[in-house]
Write an enzyme that holds these catalytic residues in place. Structure first.
Site, PDB file in Angstrom:
ATOM      1  N   LYS A 176      41.524  22.644  41.054  1.00  0.00           N
ATOM      2  CA  LYS A 176      41.850  23.199  42.378  1.00  0.00           C
ATOM      3  C   LYS A 176      40.740  24.156  42.781  1.00  0.00           C
ATOM      4  O   LYS A 176      40.639  25.274  42.270  1.00  0.00           O
ATOM      5  CB  LYS A 176      43.178  23.962  42.355  1.00  0.00           C
ATOM      6  N   GLU A 179      40.207  27.210  48.509  1.00  0.00           N
ATOM      7  CA  GLU A 179      40.448  26.411  49.719  1.00  0.00           C
ATOM      8  C   GLU A 179      39.280  26.497  50.711  1.00  0.00           C
ATOM      9  O   GLU A 179      39.071  25.584  51.494  1.00  0.00           O
ATOM     10  CB  GLU A 179      41.750  26.838  50.384  1.00  0.00           C
ATOM     11  N   GLY A 229      38.951  34.182  38.793  1.00  0.00           N
ATOM     12  CA  GLY A 229      39.234  34.770  40.106  1.00  0.00           C
ATOM     13  C   GLY A 229      39.585  36.240  39.954  1.00  0.00           C
ATOM     14  O   GLY A 229      39.203  36.880  38.975  1.00  0.00           O
ATOM     15  N   GLY A 230      40.327  36.742  40.904  1.00  0.00           N
ATOM     16  CA  GLY A 230      40.660  38.165  40.919  1.00  0.00           C
ATOM     17  C   GLY A 230      41.696  38.542  39.864  1.00  0.00           C
ATOM     18  O   GLY A 230      42.508  37.709  39.456  1.00  0.00           O
ATOM     19  N   GLU A 232      44.317  40.495  40.080  1.00  0.00           N
ATOM     20  CA  GLU A 232      45.700  40.445  40.565  1.00  0.00           C
ATOM     21  C   GLU A 232      46.242  39.017  40.469  1.00  0.00           C
ATOM     22  O   GLU A 232      47.376  38.797  40.049  1.00  0.00           O
ATOM     23  CB  GLU A 232      45.744  40.926  42.027  1.00  0.00           C
ATOM     24  N   THR A 233      45.407  38.042  40.871  1.00  0.00           N
ATOM     25  CA  THR A 233      45.844  36.635  40.786  1.00  0.00           C
ATOM     26  C   THR A 233      46.025  36.244  39.320  1.00  0.00           C
ATOM     27  O   THR A 233      46.964  35.518  38.976  1.00  0.00           O
ATOM     28  CB  THR A 233      44.819  35.691  41.465  1.00  0.00           C
ATOM     29  N   GLY A 234      45.150  36.740  38.473  1.00  0.00           N
ATOM     30  CA  GLY A 234      45.255  36.465  37.035  1.00  0.00           C
ATOM     31  C   GLY A 234      46.596  36.947  36.478  1.00  0.00           C
ATOM     32  O   GLY A 234      47.248  36.253  35.689  1.00  0.00           O
ATOM     33  N   GLU A 251      39.290  34.406  33.437  1.00  0.00           N
ATOM     34  CA  GLU A 251      38.030  35.135  33.630  1.00  0.00           C
ATOM     35  C   GLU A 251      38.186  35.870  34.948  1.00  0.00           C
ATOM     36  O   GLU A 251      38.234  35.243  36.006  1.00  0.00           O
ATOM     37  CB  GLU A 251      36.853  34.158  33.649  1.00  0.00           C
ATOM     38  N   CYS A 285      31.092  38.037  39.512  1.00  0.00           N
ATOM     39  CA  CYS A 285      32.064  38.793  38.700  1.00  0.00           C
ATOM     40  C   CYS A 285      31.368  39.809  37.794  1.00  0.00           C
ATOM     41  O   CYS A 285      31.912  40.871  37.518  1.00  0.00           O
ATOM     42  CB  CYS A 285      32.932  37.850  37.894  1.00  0.00           C
ATOM     43  N   GLU A 386      36.879  46.608  42.177  1.00  0.00           N
ATOM     44  CA  GLU A 386      35.845  45.589  42.388  1.00  0.00           C
ATOM     45  C   GLU A 386      35.698  45.339  43.894  1.00  0.00           C
ATOM     46  O   GLU A 386      36.653  44.950  44.562  1.00  0.00           O
ATOM     47  CB  GLU A 386      36.265  44.293  41.692  1.00  0.00           C
TER      48      GLU A 386
END
Ligand code: NDP
Length: 492
Positions: A176, A179, A229-230, A232-234, A251, A285, A386
């Site tokens: 994925k 987007e 990714g970020g 928070e999403t992790g 990561e 990153c 970040e």
């Protein structure tokens, strides 16, 4: 204008399983629509999961000899190299990065497929010495169906960093992309199609993180999630993956320290401080976005750093001489600008930059001046969080102890570097920096052979190298009895 489809079970799907929503894809340097992408949903993710499950449970891929799997990876690498120029142009157009940056990504992504093709051929199985008459064999097997969720800052390269080891190990996958940056991933899947990967082995689902990504993270038929990714999403993905105790590699973000001692080679340290912070417009990153400078050289260092930052050529990535491109999207641009505003409100000194570039050739893109803050305090938002843009904060330190304390003074632990001509001090300090990717007198160098990942809230697990392959493997012990007779533990 391109039309961008999904690739599920060996077929291109323009319409999603329910409805035929589409998404405009933009060039961040011009604000123009450059493609229309199919907008997938949970049903498309489900179709891809079903295809990948079938290909893993009953297809040839997991049981195929490693030499044969490796051949596929080599063909993919060859094909990518043949299309180097087209892929480079597409990456620049969709992400905004400069041609040299995009070109490096394409070469490195191709090299990654070649590296894992070679690595999988070298068996890491072992025979362990155990008491007679037993023999113990340690063997590696694929994990199963892997969901690979990638961000927009290195759309092709990070896809390769996950796809190459996952496929080499014999897994089936669902990629994925972010987007907003799906274009090079589509081209990569055209290559997978051209080299004849068996149906269902590699699937591509487009769509938003909170629908398609979330479905991959929660679904019980998915055995592993590898995410970049970020933070928070992790965190969200870890929670979502708990349902079936998925294997998870993360990561995540960073706020990496670049420590400059007074005895460093001055010009080299200034040069790498710029490179560490502003490469990729800071959307990296591992960016060295906290520059820690020893007090005695601080003023001189800042003067030189600011002068050089002001000279960085900020232009559309496809223009000759472009050294820094735009930010990836309007949303992200707004986010970065809000940090610059917060820095000024918190009382930091803005030494250069801070503004959007609005000359006629740039006004429709999301270009931000290279920005440097000094006189910052440790607890400021711009020091702790970040920003993921061309914004550096400069902190000062008196001695080694203070440098180490400041370096480790955030929740992150992804990368870090030390500049000094004293070898012993360099090793002493770098060993104390709580981060997974570090450099001495350098920045940003990355190798397919070397593990990539962070300490603390910068993630779990390591990509790349042998460690990156192990992230996509289960380890099994097979204990063989060489003397077949009853054990007689219980009496007759
Ligand atoms: P995200 O972490 O949101 O995006 C990364 C990927 O995760 C994208 O493919 C995204 O999909 C997907 N995703 C988003 N939400 C979910 C979810 N609930 N479940 C599963 N997948 C999901 O990064 P952002 O683009 O929002 O950037 C936010 C911040 O994260 C940046 O400002 C930066 O600080 C950091 N970041 C760090 C990166 C790194 O390399 N470590 C890379 C990118 C961002 P989609 O975007 O399609 O919705």
């Amino acid at each position: 204008m391109l039309d961008v489809s999904m690739y599920i079970d060996g077929e291109w799907k323009w319409r999603s399983a329910k409805g035929d929503n589409t998404r405009n894809i933009f060039n961040p340097a011009t604000g123009e629509v450059i493609a229309t992408a199919a907008e997938g949903n949970e049903d498309d993710a489900q179709a891809a999961i079903t295809a990948a499950r079938k290909a893993f449970d009953s297809g040839p891929w997991p049981d195929m000899g490693v030499d044969k799997r490796a051949e596929y990876l080599f063909k993919i690498a060859d094909n990518m190299e043949e299309k180097q120029q087209a892929l480079t142009q597409l990456e620049t157009m969709n992400n905004g990065k400069t041609f040299p940056e995009a070109s490096y990504d394409v070469s490195d992504a191709a090299a990654c497929f070649r590296y894992y093709g070679e690595l999988i051929k070298k068996s890491s199985d072992q025979t362990i010495d155990v008491p007679d008459p037993m023999q113990s064999i340690i063997t590696h097997e694929p994990i199963g169906v892997c969901g690979l969720i990638v961000p927009w800052n290195f759309p092709l390269l990070i896809s390769a960093w996950k796809l190459a080891p996952a496929l080499a190990a014999g897994n089936t996958v669902i990629l994925k992309p972010a987007e907003i940056t799906p274009l090079t991933a589509i081209k990569l899947f055209e290559i997978f199609d051209a080299v004849g990967l068996p149906n269902g082995v590699a699937n591509l689902v487009l769509g938003a993180g909170d629908t398609v990504g979330n479905k991959l993270a929660t679904d019980h038929e998915v055995d592993k999630i590898s995410f970049t990714g970020g933070t928070e999403t992790g965190r969200h993905i870890m929670r979502a993956a708990a349902g079936n105790i998925k294997d998870v590699s993360l990561e995540l973000g960073g706020k990496s320290p670049n420590i400059i001692f007074a005895d460093a080679d001055f010009e080299t340290a200034v040069d790498y401080a710029l490179y560490g912070t502003f490469f990729g417009a800071g959307q990296v990153c591992t960016a060295g976005s906290r520059i820690l400078v020893e007090e005695s050289i601080h003023d001189l260092f800042i003067e030189r750093l600011v002068n050089r930052a002001k000279n960085i050529k900020v232009k559309p990535g496809n223009q000759t001489g472009a050294e820094m491109g735009p930010l990836v999207s309007e949303d992200h641009f707004n986010n970065v600008m809000s940090y610059i505003e917060a820095g000024q409100q918190e009382g930091a000194t803005l030494r250069c930059g801070g503004k959007r570039l609005l000359s006629p050739d740039l006004e429709n893109g999301f270009f931000v001046e290279p920005t440097i803050f000094t006189d910052v305090k440790e607890d400021m938002k711009i020091v702790q969080e970040e920003i993921f843009g061309p914004v550096a904060v400069v902190q000062t330190f008196k001695d080694e102890q203070e440098a180490i304390r400041l370096a480790n003074g955030t929740d992150y632990g992804l990368a870090g570097s030390v500049f000094t001509t004293d070898d012993k001090k360099a090793m002493r300090v770098i060993k104390k920096v709580r981060a997974g990717i570090t450099w001495i007198n350098a920045y940003h160098a990355a190798y397919n052979e070397a593990p990539w990942g962070g300490y603390k809230q910068s993630g779990i697990g390591r990509g790349l190298g042998t460690y990156g392959l192990e992230e996509f493997q289960e380890v099994k012990q097979i204990n063989v009895n060489l003397q077949v007779e009853p054990v007689n533990w219980f009496s007759e």
